[in-house]
Motif scaffolding. Sequence first.
Motif, PDB file in Angstrom:
ATOM      1  N   LEU B 150       0.668  -1.127  -0.012  1.00 40.45           N
ATOM      2  CA  LEU B 150      -0.029  -0.011   0.000  1.00 40.45           C
ATOM      3  C   LEU B 150       0.976   1.336   0.221  1.00 40.45           C
ATOM      4  O   LEU B 150       0.336   2.301  -0.317  1.00 40.45           O
ATOM      5  N   SER B 153       0.498   4.126  -2.460  1.00 43.24           N
ATOM      6  CA  SER B 153      -0.696   4.385  -2.753  1.00 43.24           C
ATOM      7  C   SER B 153      -1.100   4.162  -4.058  1.00 43.24           C
ATOM      8  O   SER B 153      -1.552   4.732  -4.787  1.00 43.24           O
ATOM      9  N   ILE B 181      -9.187  -1.501   5.644  1.00 42.52           N
ATOM     10  CA  ILE B 181      -8.473  -0.615   4.914  1.00 42.52           C
ATOM     11  C   ILE B 181      -9.015  -0.434   3.514  1.00 42.52           C
ATOM     12  O   ILE B 181      -8.917   0.700   3.005  1.00 42.52           O
ATOM     13  N   LYS B 184     -11.676   2.159   3.477  1.00 42.01           N
ATOM     14  CA  LYS B 184     -11.170   3.445   3.851  1.00 42.01           C
ATOM     15  C   LYS B 184     -10.424   4.152   2.919  1.00 42.01           C
ATOM     16  O   LYS B 184     -10.370   5.339   2.599  1.00 42.01           O
ATOM     17  N   LEU B 185      -9.473   3.266   2.220  1.00 45.31           N
ATOM     18  CA  LEU B 185      -8.706   3.784   1.310  1.00 45.31           C
ATOM     19  C   LEU B 185      -9.147   3.907  -0.146  1.00 45.31           C
ATOM     20  O   LEU B 185      -8.660   4.195  -1.227  1.00 45.31           O
ATOM     21  N   LYS B 187      -9.627   1.286  -2.393  1.00 44.66           N
ATOM     22  CA  LYS B 187      -8.577   0.410  -3.171  1.00 44.66           C
ATOM     23  C   LYS B 187      -9.489  -0.489  -3.919  1.00 44.66           C
ATOM     24  O   LYS B 187     -10.596  -1.004  -3.654  1.00 44.66           O
TER      25      LYS B 187
END
Lengths: 214, 375
Positions: B150, B153, B181, B184-185, B187
């Motif tokens: 990660l 990014s 995660i 939240k991110l 992806k």
Amino acid sequence: MTLIEFFIANQKDILGSLIRHFQLVGISVAAGMLIAIPLGIFLSRFQRFAPIILNFAGMIQTIPGLVMLGFALLLFGIGLLPALVVLSLYAVLPILHNTYTGITEVEKSYIEAARGIGMTDGQILYKVELPLALSSIVGGIRTSTVFTVSWATLAGLIGAGGLGDLIWTGLATYNTNYILAGAIPSAVVAVVLSGLIHLIQKKITPRGLKGVSA
Amino acid sequence: MIKFENVSKSYGESKVLKDLSFQINQGDFVVLIGPSGCGKTTTLRTINRLIEPDSGTIYIDGNDISALNPVELRRSIGYVIQQIGLFPNMTVEENIAVVPKLLKYPKEKWQPIVKDLLGLVGMPYDENAHKYPSELSGGQQQRIGVLRALAASPPIVLMDEPFGALDPITREALQEEVKRIQKKLKKTIVFVTHDMDEALKMADVIVFMSGGKILQMASPEELLQHPADPLISEFMGKHRGTVNINANLTAADFMKTRVLKASGSMQTLQSVELMRNRDVNSMIVLNEDDTYAGTVSLDTIKTHGKAGRAIGEFMETGVPTVNLKEDARETFEKLYTSPAGYVVVLNDDMSVAGLITKTSMAKAMGEALWGEMIS
Ligand SMILES: Nc1ncnc2c1ncn2[C@@H]1O[C@H](COP(=O)(O)OP(=O)(O)OP(=O)(O)O)[C@@H](O)[C@H]1O
Ligand SMILES: [Mg+2]
């Protein structure tokens, strides 16, 4: 004359021979490294050449030192040069062997991860393979050094000097003091250098690799 | 967005990928599942060009990836493998920062990233950054493996059976962390597994493969409701009932840590399936920040629930909660007055630590009295 008196009386000679011995060992191991490490890396990239080169190097190793010295004498004459050539050749194999196996035995998952996250081939070599093979390579250097210390005593035969000089003089004149004055320091040198390199080897191994074989 | 267009790959005579065409949307958690050798890993590795297809095209955000520089492509895609592959000669910090460093980030830029990421998985920087991988547990190692993927990014992360080698408890903890995660991110994750339980739990979209082809590509709900092939039903059947819910009892405390948790937005059908798989009749509902919100029971969903609704709508908040450090006597009293027959154990930060049922309590007490019991 006791041995100790002999050592004191001839300290200059003995010291000179010792220094020359170090030079012989230092130069030939350095030359061995310069040849063996790049060659080992090359073979790990192009593994199809590995068996033939490694076998050839192994064959050189089995030729008796005296025979090799004889050849070198014919080719290069008497003195330092032929001795250095022969000793360097002997120094190559352990380092070559350990460099090659050290790199090729790096676990494939590390290479896979390295490639997968975007390292170039060169980065994989410098950041992953060589650091993981380092301990093995230094082990090879240690073996080479110990071998070369003893092979270097033969160099006295072709006028290259070193502790061998004292031994050969002693043998020629049935003088045990001379023999011991050559033999004891060379044994000590072998043990001390081996221990020293072992220390270096431990020092440069990152904590994460202790107890993990690369 | 990742798009496969007629992608094929053979090794000698054997066709490993057969004319694959499908599409993965931005921000989706896509799970590739199927029997061993069906081509999951091969599919995954064509996305970062560790494997080049024989024919067909793969596009990422409209760009044909075969025209991109493979090294640069890989740096822009996270990659996690089952064997973890943390570099043993590098510390935790160096491992996480490896891609940012390849991308020539200055230290002022990558160090805060490392700190943030370690915080994300609850591994404090000061304690962990300077350890070597060999000094971590398997679960911690794979957490770092995920963080390494990660760090720069990347919008897309590829994971090949990342939790396959972990024990069930650690595995479950990591599943939850990765799912959290990912949300939240935001992806896009392409995740390979052959564990249906894991797929149901993590996936927005499940791609079921067999023999180098896609048998079905659908949401977990759809897959459960209408499996397109007997092999898929069989696969789900096989993974039913393999879970031993009582395995995690310790004598030190009475709670079991292996409890079903889900965000309130989970679909009812999916949660029903998960509960049935686990042979339990309720599960815990979490807030967005992972704190405890309430519980939802199988019965409530059965009587009031409709397919396609979120479980948050049927949540109850009547189950008693206790703090992790609550003494046994208090806990015991709450347990016996709990209408649901269990209490939820919370950490200091209100996240769920586990739960205590009458069975787990009785078993722990039995062990305290008579020593280790054979279950
Ligand atoms: N380098 C290779 N050479 C030859 N055959 C290969 C190679 N890599 C994979 N295969 C074959 O391709 C098929 C698909 O492999 P792949 O690794 O994609 O399967 P998978 O679905 O990931 O399986 P698993 O669940 O066991 O990991 C298998 O039959 C495998 O044996
Ligand atoms: Mg696989």
